[in-house]
Design a protein around this motif. Structure first.
Motif, PDB file in Angstrom:
ATOM      1  N   UNK A 275       0.834  -1.202   0.000  1.00  0.00           N
ATOM      2  CA  UNK A 275       0.000   0.000   0.000  1.00  0.00           C
ATOM      3  C   UNK A 275       0.871   1.255   0.000  1.00  0.00           C
ATOM      4  N   UNK A 276       2.165   1.078  -0.088  1.00  0.00           N
ATOM      5  CA  UNK A 276       3.079   2.228  -0.005  1.00  0.00           C
ATOM      6  C   UNK A 276       3.387   2.823  -1.374  1.00  0.00           C
ATOM      7  N   UNK A 277       3.397   4.145  -1.440  1.00  0.00           N
ATOM      8  CA  UNK A 277       3.824   4.803  -2.680  1.00  0.00           C
ATOM      9  C   UNK A 277       5.340   4.766  -2.765  1.00  0.00           C
ATOM     10  N   UNK A 278       5.824   4.464  -3.939  1.00  0.00           N
ATOM     11  CA  UNK A 278       7.274   4.493  -4.140  1.00  0.00           C
ATOM     12  C   UNK A 278       7.578   5.413  -5.311  1.00  0.00           C
ATOM     13  N   UNK A 279       8.540   6.293  -5.105  1.00  0.00           N
ATOM     14  CA  UNK A 279       8.958   7.181  -6.192  1.00  0.00           C
ATOM     15  C   UNK A 279      10.309   6.724  -6.713  1.00  0.00           C
ATOM     16  N   UNK A 280      10.345   6.422  -7.997  1.00  0.00           N
ATOM     17  CA  UNK A 280      11.640   6.090  -8.601  1.00  0.00           C
ATOM     18  C   UNK A 280      12.034   7.241  -9.527  1.00  0.00           C
ATOM     19  N   UNK A 281      13.212   7.782  -9.285  1.00  0.00           N
ATOM     20  CA  UNK A 281      13.718   8.867 -10.120  1.00  0.00           C
ATOM     21  C   UNK A 281      14.720   8.263 -11.085  1.00  0.00           C
ATOM     22  N   UNK A 282      14.371   8.277 -12.378  1.00  0.00           N
ATOM     23  CA  UNK A 282      15.309   7.760 -13.379  1.00  0.00           C
ATOM     24  C   UNK A 282      16.010   8.956 -14.012  1.00  0.00           C
ATOM     25  N   UNK A 283      17.308   8.892 -14.043  1.00  0.00           N
ATOM     26  CA  UNK A 283      18.036  10.004 -14.640  1.00  0.00           C
ATOM     27  C   UNK A 283      19.188   9.501 -15.500  1.00  0.00           C
ATOM     28  N   UNK A 284      19.309  10.136 -16.658  1.00  0.00           N
ATOM     29  CA  UNK A 284      20.410   9.749 -17.541  1.00  0.00           C
ATOM     30  C   UNK A 284      21.711  10.319 -17.011  1.00  0.00           C
ATOM     31  N   UNK A 285      22.777   9.548 -17.169  1.00  0.00           N
ATOM     32  CA  UNK A 285      24.093  10.088 -16.800  1.00  0.00           C
ATOM     33  C   UNK A 285      24.919  10.254 -18.066  1.00  0.00           C
ATOM     34  N   UNK A 286      25.944  11.051 -17.936  1.00  0.00           N
ATOM     35  CA  UNK A 286      26.792  11.279 -19.107  1.00  0.00           C
ATOM     36  C   UNK A 286      27.528   9.997 -19.462  1.00  0.00           C
ATOM     37  N   UNK A 287      27.821   9.889 -20.754  1.00  0.00           N
ATOM     38  CA  UNK A 287      28.501   8.721 -21.305  1.00  0.00           C
ATOM     39  C   UNK A 287      29.709   8.306 -20.449  1.00  0.00           C
TER      40      UNK A 287
ATOM     41  N   UNK B 189      12.314   9.594   0.922  1.00  0.00           N
ATOM     42  CA  UNK B 189      13.318   8.712   0.319  1.00  0.00           C
ATOM     43  C   UNK B 189      12.829   8.259  -1.047  1.00  0.00           C
ATOM     44  N   UNK B 190      13.621   8.535  -2.055  1.00  0.00           N
ATOM     45  CA  UNK B 190      13.262   8.115  -3.402  1.00  0.00           C
ATOM     46  C   UNK B 190      14.250   7.053  -3.849  1.00  0.00           C
ATOM     47  N   UNK B 191      13.781   6.168  -4.732  1.00  0.00           N
ATOM     48  CA  UNK B 191      14.729   5.244  -5.345  1.00  0.00           C
ATOM     49  C   UNK B 191      15.345   5.954  -6.538  1.00  0.00           C
ATOM     50  N   UNK B 192      16.651   5.885  -6.655  1.00  0.00           N
ATOM     51  CA  UNK B 192      17.306   6.579  -7.758  1.00  0.00           C
ATOM     52  C   UNK B 192      17.886   5.543  -8.706  1.00  0.00           C
ATOM     53  N   UNK B 193      17.558   5.685  -9.985  1.00  0.00           N
ATOM     54  CA  UNK B 193      18.112   4.753 -10.976  1.00  0.00           C
ATOM     55  C   UNK B 193      18.823   5.528 -12.078  1.00  0.00           C
ATOM     56  N   UNK B 194      20.120   5.310 -12.167  1.00  0.00           N
ATOM     57  CA  UNK B 194      20.870   5.979 -13.228  1.00  0.00           C
ATOM     58  C   UNK B 194      20.733   5.149 -14.489  1.00  0.00           C
ATOM     59  N   UNK B 195      20.384   5.795 -15.575  1.00  0.00           N
ATOM     60  CA  UNK B 195      20.196   5.036 -16.813  1.00  0.00           C
ATOM     61  C   UNK B 195      21.150   5.557 -17.883  1.00  0.00           C
ATOM     62  N   UNK B 196      21.299   4.759 -18.926  1.00  0.00           N
ATOM     63  CA  UNK B 196      22.253   5.099 -19.978  1.00  0.00           C
ATOM     64  C   UNK B 196      21.824   6.346 -20.737  1.00  0.00           C
ATOM     65  N   UNK B 197      22.789   7.051 -21.320  1.00  0.00           N
ATOM     66  CA  UNK B 197      22.453   8.225 -22.125  1.00  0.00           C
ATOM     67  C   UNK B 197      21.447   7.852 -23.223  1.00  0.00           C
ATOM     68  N   UNK B 198      20.539   8.775 -23.495  1.00  0.00           N
ATOM     69  CA  UNK B 198      19.546   8.656 -24.581  1.00  0.00           C
ATOM     70  C   UNK B 198      18.595   7.470 -24.440  1.00  0.00           C
ATOM     71  N   UNK B 199      18.267   7.088 -23.213  1.00  0.00           N
ATOM     72  CA  UNK B 199      17.306   5.990 -23.063  1.00  0.00           C
ATOM     73  C   UNK B 199      15.940   6.497 -22.602  1.00  0.00           C
ATOM     74  N   UNK B 200      15.866   7.727 -22.137  1.00  0.00           N
ATOM     75  CA  UNK B 200      14.561   8.266 -21.729  1.00  0.00           C
ATOM     76  C   UNK B 200      13.932   8.957 -22.939  1.00  0.00           C
ATOM     77  N   UNK B 201      12.628   8.682 -23.157  1.00  0.00           N
ATOM     78  CA  UNK B 201      11.960   9.188 -24.366  1.00  0.00           C
ATOM     79  C   UNK B 201      12.041  10.707 -24.435  1.00  0.00           C
ATOM     80  N   UNK B 202      12.297  11.234 -25.628  1.00  0.00           N
ATOM     81  CA  UNK B 202      12.337  12.679 -25.859  1.00  0.00           C
ATOM     82  C   UNK B 202      10.993  13.123 -26.422  1.00  0.00           C
ATOM     83  N   UNK B 203      10.689  14.414 -26.271  1.00  0.00           N
ATOM     84  CA  UNK B 203       9.421  14.893 -26.795  1.00  0.00           C
ATOM     85  C   UNK B 203       9.667  16.068 -27.726  1.00  0.00           C
ATOM     86  N   UNK B 204       8.779  16.216 -28.712  1.00  0.00           N
ATOM     87  CA  UNK B 204       8.923  17.343 -29.636  1.00  0.00           C
ATOM     88  C   UNK B 204       8.087  18.523 -29.173  1.00  0.00           C
ATOM     89  N   UNK B 205       7.227  18.290 -28.194  1.00  0.00           N
ATOM     90  CA  UNK B 205       6.422  19.373 -27.629  1.00  0.00           C
ATOM     91  C   UNK B 205       6.643  19.377 -26.133  1.00  0.00           C
TER      92      UNK B 205
END
Ligand code: DLL
Length: 433
Positions: free
Chosen positions: A365-377, A405-421
């Motif tokens: 029943x707990x909310x969990x926040x995961x922060x995904x962030x790209x790191x530099x190459x 407390x948030x869960x932090x996940x470092x992800x590879x460059x250019x893996x998070x979707x980009x938007x045109x708007x």
């Protein structure tokens, strides 16, 4: 440069007299021409005759996007359809879109406030605007377009998307001004760099970014990628589109064109007015719009307001950068969090890229926040230990700022979707169990 000094540097007493005169006229028009507004006023036992001072506006009921939806599409028009020359619409997050209608005089008003906005950013004749806001029902494209032509600039109506072509034109035609959402500006720079363009060597000097919340950190990222000065522009479809507020060269809040858009800040829970300088929900009244005038529209946008004079000479009041929307506010284990607070933390961390996503999940029943962030190459290909250190540092900083407390996940460059708007940064999976 100031486009309309008579209005933009008007003495406060004179501005308030003008606003009061226009407010009385607006209330009378709504009472006569829009049955829904008349009913609302009758229910509150208020009418145009009760307006003696500007503060009396608080006696009138507010309206919200729900009222617009209930009257979809044209229930709130104050003019017959034959006077309407243009329709725009915003998609809205759920259900029916908001439909906005304009008479010719409304289009002229929009062009005027956009001319004032562009001039505040130092844009005028001789400039070339690459306008990468979407054209179509979205107001960004045509709003900037008409204002750009009005100030005598050259407008390239390229619209959003097709990033390689955007880059080619930026580099071949040499636009001096780029207009798009801040997230798209970042995306475009990234494509440009990957395609081997000299992004830093482009001819750009001004960027006018808005339509979504952004932070000082993103401003710095954009200014580091391009040779331009970035300005924040605010607006919304219901009120007119872009051109409700704009930064001047001092970047100390956004001037609101209050001769035509009367702002108030209220407490979103009690609906009571909030003292100057304190944060609350921005409510706007359109003082002179013809087809689709709104009295006390709740924007849901959170900011503060000041009437302190600005060094640029404009006497127009200013709002602070929009912190987020009341409906974007995340409630995570009872803690209220605006995505912009998280963005501020992330932008201050060395080694991360300005692309992130906030994923909300349930664990039991707990909310969990995961922060995904790209790191530099360079960091991603580094040792595991270094990544873990970075994750821990971000987690600790988020805890200090948010108390969460948030869960932090470092992800590879250019893996998070980009938007045109507008960027989609929140993924809420809590409903789905
Ligand atoms: O986004 C109009 C616009 C076009 C503004 C181009 C600026 C530039 P809507 O699609 O109706 O209209 O979305 C309006 O976007 O209530 C805010 O929540 C958000 N928004 C707009 N500008 C900013 C900004 C256009 N500068 C909604 N900072 C508004 C933060 C903004 N949020």
């Amino acid at each position: 440069m100031i486009w309309n000094p008579g209005i933009e540097t008007m003495a406060r007493a004179e501005m308030e007299a003008l606003q009061l005169h226009r407010l009385k006229r607006l209330a009378a028009i709504l009472e006569t021409c829009v049955p829904w507004c008349r009913e609302q006023m009758e229910a509150r036992k208020v009418g145009p005759r009760d307006i003696r001072a500007l503060e009396d506006i608080a006696r009138f009921p507010c309206c919200s996007k729900y009222d617009l939806r209930d009257n979809y599409p044209f229930g709130l028009l104050a003019r017959p359809m034959r006077d309407v020359v243009r329709i725009h619409s915003s998609s809205g997050t759920t259900g029916k879109p908001v439909v906005a209608a304009y008479t010719q005089s409304d289009i002229n008003l929009w062009t005027e406030v956009m001319a004032r906005s562009l001039t505040a950013c130092g844009v005028g004749q001789g400039d070339i605007i690459q306008n990468a806001y979407g054209y179509g029902l979205f107001t960004g494209g045509l709003g900037v377009h008409y204002g750009g032509e009005r100030v005598g600039a050259t407008v390239i109506p390229i619209s959003g998307g097709n990033s390689k072509r955007q880059m080619m034109l930026l580099s071949d035609i040499g636009a001096t001004v780029l207009t798009c959402t801040p997230s798209y500006a970042l995306h475009l720079a990234e494509i440009g760099q990957a395609e081997g363009f000299d992004v830093k060597g482009l001819n750009l000097k001004v960027g006018i970014f808005g339509a979504e919340p952004w932070t000082e950190g993103i401003r710095q990222e954009i200014e580091a990628a391009y040779p331009l000065e970035a300005y924040d522009i605010y607006g919304l479809t219901e009120i007119i589109g872009p051109g409700v507020g704009i930064e001047c060269r001092y970047h100390d809040g956004l001037h609101i064109f209050e001769d035509v858009f009367y702002p108030e800040i209220i407490d979103p829970d009690t609906l009571e007015p909030i003292p100057e300088g304190a944060e609350g929900e921005l409510v706007i009244t359109t003082l002179t719009k013809e087809a689709f005038p709104l009295l006390r529209f709740r924007t849901r946008d959170i900011c503060s307001l000041t009437r302190e004079p600005c060094r640029c000479g404009r006497t127009l009041c200013r709002i602070s950068r929009i912190k987020g929307r009341t409906d974007d506010m995340l409630i995570i284990r009872g803690v209220n969090v605006f995505p912009s607070q998280i963005e501020e933390v992330l932008m201050n961390v060395e080694g991360t890229a300005p692309h992130y996503q906030l994923v909300l999940m349930k664990e039991g029943s707990l909310d969990v926040l995961e922060v995904r962030i790209e790191v530099q190459e360079s960091i991603f290909s580094d040792q595991m230990r270094r990544l873990e250190r970075l994750e821990r540092a971000i987690r600790e900083e988020l805890f200090t700022v948010l108390g969460l407390t948030a869960q932090v996940r470092l992800v590879e460059p250019r893996t998070i979707a980009r938007s045109e708007g507008k960027a989609q940064r929140i993924v809420d999976m809590r409903q789905k169990g």
